[in-house]
Write an enzyme that holds these catalytic residues in place. Structure first.
Site, PDB file in Angstrom:
ATOM      1  CE1 TYR A 140      51.196 -15.021 -17.352  1.00  0.00           C
ATOM      2  CE2 TYR A 140      53.338 -15.058 -15.482  1.00  0.00           C
ATOM      3  CZ  TYR A 140      51.991 -14.660 -16.638  1.00  0.00           C
ATOM      4  OH  TYR A 140      51.312 -13.029 -15.630  1.00  0.00           O
ATOM      5  CE  LYS A 190      36.789 -16.742 -11.849  1.00  0.00           C
ATOM      6  NZ  LYS A 190      36.434 -15.578 -11.188  1.00  0.00           N
ATOM      7  CG  ASP A 222      37.079 -13.653  -8.111  1.00  0.00           C
ATOM      8  OD1 ASP A 222      37.269 -15.016  -7.986  1.00  0.00           O
ATOM      9  OD2 ASP A 222      35.827 -13.636  -8.702  1.00  0.00           O
ATOM     10  CG  ASP A 246      53.927 -12.559 -12.594  1.00  0.00           C
ATOM     11  OD1 ASP A 246      54.221 -11.501 -12.051  1.00  0.00           O
ATOM     12  OD2 ASP A 246      53.396 -12.294 -13.908  1.00  0.00           O
ATOM     13  CG  ASP A 250      54.318  -8.334  -8.343  1.00  0.00           C
ATOM     14  OD1 ASP A 250      55.741  -9.051  -7.934  1.00  0.00           O
ATOM     15  OD2 ASP A 250      54.729  -7.820  -9.879  1.00  0.00           O
TER      16      ASP A 250
END
Ligand code: NAD
Length: 360
Positions: A140, A190, A222, A246, A250
């Site tokens: 980001y 990852k 994942d 993020d 959520d």
């Protein structure tokens, strides 16, 4: 303890007023004094001063031990210059306070299990986890970034970049949080594909040497996304980078099914941290005594738990008392509109807080 209080917009003022009643009560019960000072942020700050984050607000926040926020934004300010939109106030204060870690608990009170989206046999095992998300690095904010023409077509790119010190400090927040909970930390990355994740894993393992009593595990993102819906009971604290966090935070909160119940904290290297409900300003129900104050009341519990230090003394008991009072209120069958359930008593924002106070 000095607390800067920013009610903000929409339901912000209503829910914060109720949370402050709870703070005062818990102070009386445990012999603590909380000094509060109010500051403007978001739309109400735009109306009063022309900008969403007045200098005075920044000053008051920096002088406080902790900051409590309601919510910002609303249709009134949707069409103004994006540079001074209410949400800018929120991003601005996070930056000013150097808040690099976001702590989002996702816990399901057994009384609200009907609201959960998962199968009853999964819910029966319980959901009580905390996602610690890195907030100021990764894709980001990484550079280079942009969209440019290459070989006659547009190419878009961002850079997921982390320095060692950024990983070390967020890992520490994860370990410290696990210390206050069930002492299990799962680092999500990852590392099978991304170099930045390989460094992430190396540094987290290095930091773990300072926390021999915390059980550390690693999981690819994942798989973590899948495990969160297959069996969230396996998680205590999850620590992860900005983009993964993020999405996972959520996902974790939506499975509990009740946005009006979930608190959050953003913390930096020192004080103050910022504590707020995860929901927005809910303009559709603002000013109608319909808002659920519990997420903000639980934000106060988080504030006490995570601001405690040598100066204030441990405040885990105060935080736990608030959480127990909320749970008892739900057990008594009181519900605001967002968590309404057949056979339960529909109440307003003030009545819900009245019950929490009585139970305290
Ligand atoms: P929202 O979270 O405000 O509302 C979504 C839905 O949930 C609405 O139906 C609302 O009535 C309901 N809801 C939310 N909180 C509730 C509560 N405590 N009790 C009962 N019901 C509740 O999200 P939105 O509608 O997308 O956004 C409204 C405004 O809030 C926008 O201006 C947005 O930018 C802003 N916003 C602010 C924050 C923040 O301050 N941190 C976060 C998200 C959205």
């Amino acid at each position: 303890m000095k607390i800067c209080v920013m009610p903000g917009d929409g339901i912000g003022r209503e829910i914060v007023a109720q949370a402050l009643r709870v703070l005062t009560k818990v102070g009386q019960k445990y012999g603590k004094t909380f000094e509060t000072e109010e500051a403007l942020i978001g739309g109400s700050a735009i109306d009063a001063t022309g900008g969403p984050l007045p200098d005075e607000t920044v000053k008051l926040c920096k002088a406080a031990d902790a900051v409590l926020l309601g919510a910002v934004g609303g249709p009134k300010w949707d069409t103004i210059d994006p540079a001074i939109r209410p949400e800018r106030g929120l991003l601005g204060i996070r930056k000013e306070l150097g808040l690099f870690a976001n702590l989002r608990p996702a816990s399901l009170f057994p009384e609200l299990k009907h609201a959960c989206f998962l199968r009853p046999d999964i819910v029966a095992k319980g959901i009580d986890l905390l996602v610690v998300r890195e907030l100021t690095g990764g894709a980001y904010f990484g550079t280079p970034k942009g969209i440019e023409m290459r070989d006659g077509e547009r190419v878009g790119f961002n850079n997921m970049i982390y320095s060692e010190h950024e990983i070390r400090r967020i890992a520490k927040v994860g370990f410290e949080a696990a210390k206050k909970r069930r002492k299990k930390l799962c680092s999500v990355d990852k590392a099978n594909v991304l170099d930045v994740s390989r460094l992430w894993r190396e540094v987290v393992i290095e930091v773990s040497r300072d926390y021999p009593d915390i059980e550390l595990s690693h999981m690819y993102v994942d798989n973590a996304a899948m495990q969160l819906v297959r069996d969230p009971s396996q998680f205590d604290v999850i620590v992860t980078e900005n983009l993964f966090g993020d999405i996972l935070s959520d996902e974790a909160s939506v499975i509990t099914g009740s946005i009006g119940m979930l608190p959050s904290a953003s913390v930096g290297a020192g004080r103050p941290g910022l504590f707020e409900p995860i929901h927005g300003s809910a303009p559709d129900i603002a000013g109608q005594n319909k808002a659920n104050p519990l997420a903000t009341i639980l934000s106060v519990a988080m504030l006490l738990r995570y601001t405690a230090d040598e100066k204030t003394g441990d405040m885990a008991a105060e935080a736990a008392a608030i959480e127990a009072a909320v749970q008892k209120t739900l057990q008594q069958g009181l519900r605001t509109g967002d968590i309404r359930e057949e056979g339960c008593k529909l109440v307003g924002c003030v009545e819900m807080a009245d019950a929490v106070l009585a139970n305290l």
